[in-house]
Design an enzyme around this catalytic site. Structure first.
Site, PDB file in Angstrom:
ATOM      1  N   ARG A   1     -11.585  17.342   2.266  1.00 21.05           N
ATOM      2  CA  ARG A   1     -10.790  16.507   1.194  1.00 21.05           C
ATOM      3  C   ARG A   1     -10.683  17.445   0.282  1.00 21.05           C
ATOM      4  O   ARG A   1     -11.920  18.055  -0.320  1.00 21.05           O
ATOM      5  CB  ARG A   1     -11.439  15.116   1.046  1.00 21.05           C
ATOM      6  CG  ARG A   1     -10.807  14.382  -0.021  1.00 21.05           C
ATOM      7  CD  ARG A   1      -9.537  13.731   0.841  1.00 21.05           C
ATOM      8  NE  ARG A   1      -9.930  12.665   1.850  1.00 21.05           N
ATOM      9  CZ  ARG A   1      -9.315  11.995   2.547  1.00 21.05           C
ATOM     10  NH1 ARG A   1      -7.959  12.374   2.634  1.00 21.05           N
ATOM     11  NH2 ARG A   1      -9.944  11.184   3.324  1.00 21.05           N
TER      12      ARG A   1
ATOM     13  N   LYS B   1     -11.114  12.485  15.816  1.00 18.05           N
ATOM     14  CA  LYS B   1      -9.827  11.969  16.010  1.00 18.05           C
ATOM     15  C   LYS B   1      -8.817  12.998  16.376  1.00 18.05           C
ATOM     16  O   LYS B   1      -8.044  12.939  17.210  1.00 18.05           O
ATOM     17  CB  LYS B   1      -9.123  11.268  14.811  1.00 18.05           C
ATOM     18  CG  LYS B   1      -9.737   9.907  14.417  1.00 18.05           C
ATOM     19  CD  LYS B   1      -9.618   9.270  13.109  1.00 18.05           C
ATOM     20  CE  LYS B   1     -10.539   8.266  12.661  1.00 18.05           C
ATOM     21  NZ  LYS B   1     -10.044   7.788  11.140  1.00 18.05           N
TER      22      LYS B   1
ATOM     23  N   CYS C   1      -3.022  11.379  10.456  1.00 18.69           N
ATOM     24  CA  CYS C   1      -2.075  12.096   9.843  1.00 18.69           C
ATOM     25  C   CYS C   1      -2.188  13.669  10.056  1.00 18.69           C
ATOM     26  O   CYS C   1      -1.288  14.413  10.132  1.00 18.69           O
ATOM     27  CB  CYS C   1      -2.436  11.631   8.377  1.00 18.69           C
ATOM     28  SG  CYS C   1      -3.883  11.988   7.954  1.00 18.69           S
TER      29      CYS C   1
ATOM     30  N   GLY D   1       0.763  -1.183  -0.058  1.00 11.74           N
ATOM     31  CA  GLY D   1      -0.129   0.202   0.137  1.00 11.74           C
ATOM     32  C   GLY D   1       0.848   1.242  -0.033  1.00 11.74           C
ATOM     33  O   GLY D   1       1.924   1.251   0.062  1.00 11.74           O
TER      34      GLY D   1
ATOM     35  N   HIS E   1      -0.838  17.136   3.161  1.00  9.09           N
ATOM     36  CA  HIS E   1      -2.095  17.868   3.890  1.00  9.09           C
ATOM     37  C   HIS E   1      -1.656  19.177   4.420  1.00  9.09           C
ATOM     38  O   HIS E   1      -0.803  19.526   4.722  1.00  9.09           O
ATOM     39  CB  HIS E   1      -2.421  16.855   5.037  1.00  9.09           C
ATOM     40  CG  HIS E   1      -3.065  15.563   4.921  1.00  9.09           C
ATOM     41  ND1 HIS E   1      -3.540  15.190   3.707  1.00  9.09           N
ATOM     42  CD2 HIS E   1      -3.380  14.682   5.931  1.00  9.09           C
ATOM     43  CE1 HIS E   1      -3.885  14.077   3.626  1.00  9.09           C
ATOM     44  NE2 HIS E   1      -4.308  13.720   5.113  1.00  9.09           N
TER      45      HIS E   1
ATOM     46  N   GLN F   1      -6.970  18.162   3.330  1.00 10.39           N
ATOM     47  CA  GLN F   1      -6.531  16.906   3.132  1.00 10.39           C
ATOM     48  C   GLN F   1      -6.517  16.200   1.869  1.00 10.39           C
ATOM     49  O   GLN F   1      -7.654  16.230   1.177  1.00 10.39           O
ATOM     50  CB  GLN F   1      -7.342  15.904   4.200  1.00 10.39           C
ATOM     51  CG  GLN F   1      -6.980  16.694   5.642  1.00 10.39           C
ATOM     52  CD  GLN F   1      -7.595  15.778   6.663  1.00 10.39           C
ATOM     53  OE1 GLN F   1      -8.299  16.038   7.683  1.00 10.39           O
ATOM     54  NE2 GLN F   1      -7.456  14.255   6.647  1.00 10.39           N
TER      55      GLN F   1
ATOM     56  N   SER G   1      -1.363 -10.189  -2.671  1.00  5.92           N
ATOM     57  CA  SER G   1      -0.261  -9.674  -3.177  1.00  5.92           C
ATOM     58  C   SER G   1       0.976 -10.598  -2.776  1.00  5.92           C
ATOM     59  O   SER G   1       2.192 -10.395  -3.221  1.00  5.92           O
ATOM     60  CB  SER G   1       0.342  -8.193  -2.347  1.00  5.92           C
ATOM     61  OG  SER G   1      -0.861  -7.553  -2.496  1.00  5.92           O
TER      62      SER G   1
ATOM     63  N   SER H   1      -4.650  11.076  -0.948  1.00  5.55           N
ATOM     64  CA  SER H   1      -3.657  10.052  -0.627  1.00  5.55           C
ATOM     65  C   SER H   1      -4.202   9.530   0.656  1.00  5.55           C
ATOM     66  O   SER H   1      -3.763   8.470   1.122  1.00  5.55           O
ATOM     67  CB  SER H   1      -2.312  10.340  -0.719  1.00  5.55           C
ATOM     68  OG  SER H   1      -1.877  11.222   0.177  1.00  5.55           O
TER      69      SER H   1
ATOM     70  N   VAL I   1       1.163   3.721   2.156  1.00  4.27           N
ATOM     71  CA  VAL I   1       1.930   3.946   3.535  1.00  4.27           C
ATOM     72  C   VAL I   1       3.118   2.846   3.737  1.00  4.27           C
ATOM     73  O   VAL I   1       4.260   3.085   4.073  1.00  4.27           O
ATOM     74  CB  VAL I   1       0.820   3.963   4.557  1.00  4.27           C
ATOM     75  CG1 VAL I   1       1.632   4.004   5.906  1.00  4.27           C
ATOM     76  CG2 VAL I   1       0.084   5.183   4.564  1.00  4.27           C
TER      77      VAL I   1
END
Length: 342
Positions: free
Chosen positions: A237, A216, A132, A12, A244, A159, A40, A162, A14
């Protein structure tokens, strides 16, 4: 002598960044395993620009016994299933998902902000990586809080897609292309068209009208920095691939000027101040991609409140917002506790 390191979710966005950063920072590794789901298994992954490659293993069949550190980028469902298994086997999990962040027995760490909190990791052998947007914000807030004690923070985020994974990046690209050629730009990953648009909605809605992403930022900032700080967030977004941005308004208990704040931020760990009162004298998401720092610009006094400042904060969300912070936690864990590397 180095560490035996696992990167789970290595295929992925990250996970790939975790591998890049481990290589860039020359993290002391004796053995490396890259894991993902069965889809994968067998894929070949580059270890940064070292020239080394690794074959992806199936996390379902992997035995974590004898491994030191596992960097997880497999989402909350995957973390719920595998993190306790790895932790019980003696492999310390550094988890990028939201699952464990607010667990009182699990440290939530940004190394520039609360490194001492990592000492509690032995309770569960799991360490949480923050959201993030929270990560970059608290890096900026910490030195200012130490200087003048923050009372309240009002933040609006911008943001990048991604943050929603590869599917989010693909949707922005495909919609942009479709619009240019006159085709439909139907939303799939996002709730509305993201190309040439902004969406004031990230994650699910809560009863009070806020979103989980906004929640969060509030609760994580309190846990990492100071439970007394009042935080309100609006998370948006935007059609940017990586990076970001945040417009942050801060109210302090003590007097602090913009010039004092700039001096503090220039010397703060993890911060790069770029603040010139001229065209282009500030940082935008494009410039932060691939960088380690949290960039601060547009520092100015807010005359509408006593002891108020406003600033602009930008960071690579795949790096400081996720992969870099995880690797920094691993470095901190090594220095303070594991101490295997010379």
């Amino acid at each position: 002598m180095g560490y035996r390191v696992v990167v789970a979710g290595a295929t992925g966005n990250v996970g790939r960044e975790m591998l890049n950063i481990l290589a860039e920072r020359e993290f002391p590794i004796d053995d490396l395993a890259v894991l993902a789901s069965s889809r994968s298994t067998g894929d070949i992954i580059d270890f940064g620009e070292t020239g080394k490659t690794y074959k992806v293993q199936n996390i379902e069949h992997f035995d974590p016994t004898g491994w030191d550190i596992a960097l997880f980028a497999i989402g909350s469902d995957g973390s719920k299933q595998y993190a306790p298994k790895f932790a019980a086997a003696g492999c310390t999990v550094i988890d990028n998902a939201s699952l464990y962040r607010m667990d009182p027995d699990i440290p939530l760490i940004v190394p520039e902000v609360n490194p001492e909190a990592i000492d509690g990791y032995k309770v569960r052998n799991i360490i949480a990586n923050p959201n993030c947007s929270t990560a970059q914000m608290v890096v900026a807030l910490k030195p200012l809080h130490d200087a003048a004690k923050i009372k309240r923070v009002v933040v609006a985020t911008y943001q990048s897609v991604s943050g929603a994974g590869k599917a989010g990046m693909d949707e922005l690209f495909e919609q942009s292309r479709n619009i240019f050629v006159g085709d439909q730009a139907e939303p799939k990953k996002f709730t509305k068209q993201i190309a040439f648009n902004v969406i004031p909605h990230i994650d699910s809605f809560l009863e009070d009208g806020s979103t989980k992403e906004e929640w969060k930022m509030v609760v994580e900032t309190k846990k990492i920095l100071d439970p007394k700080i009042k935080v309100t967030a609006t998370c948006v977004r935007v059609p940017v691939f990586v990076g970001h941005s945040e417009a942050i308004n801060i109210e302090f208990e003590d007097e602090i000027s913009a010039e004092q704040a700039k001096k503090i931020l220039r010397e703060a760990p993890g911060v790069m101040l770029v603040d010139k009162h001229e065209d282009g004298g500030y940082v935008t998401p494009i410039e932060c991609v691939g960088e380690y720092a949290t960039f601060i610009s547009r520092v100015r006094e807010d005359s509408t409140v006593e002891n108020g400042l406003s600033l602009w904060c930008v960071s690579d969300n795949l790096r400081k917002g996720a992969a870099l912070n995880a690797v920094q936690i691993a470095e901190l864990l090594g220095r303070r506790h594991l101490k295997k590397a010379a």
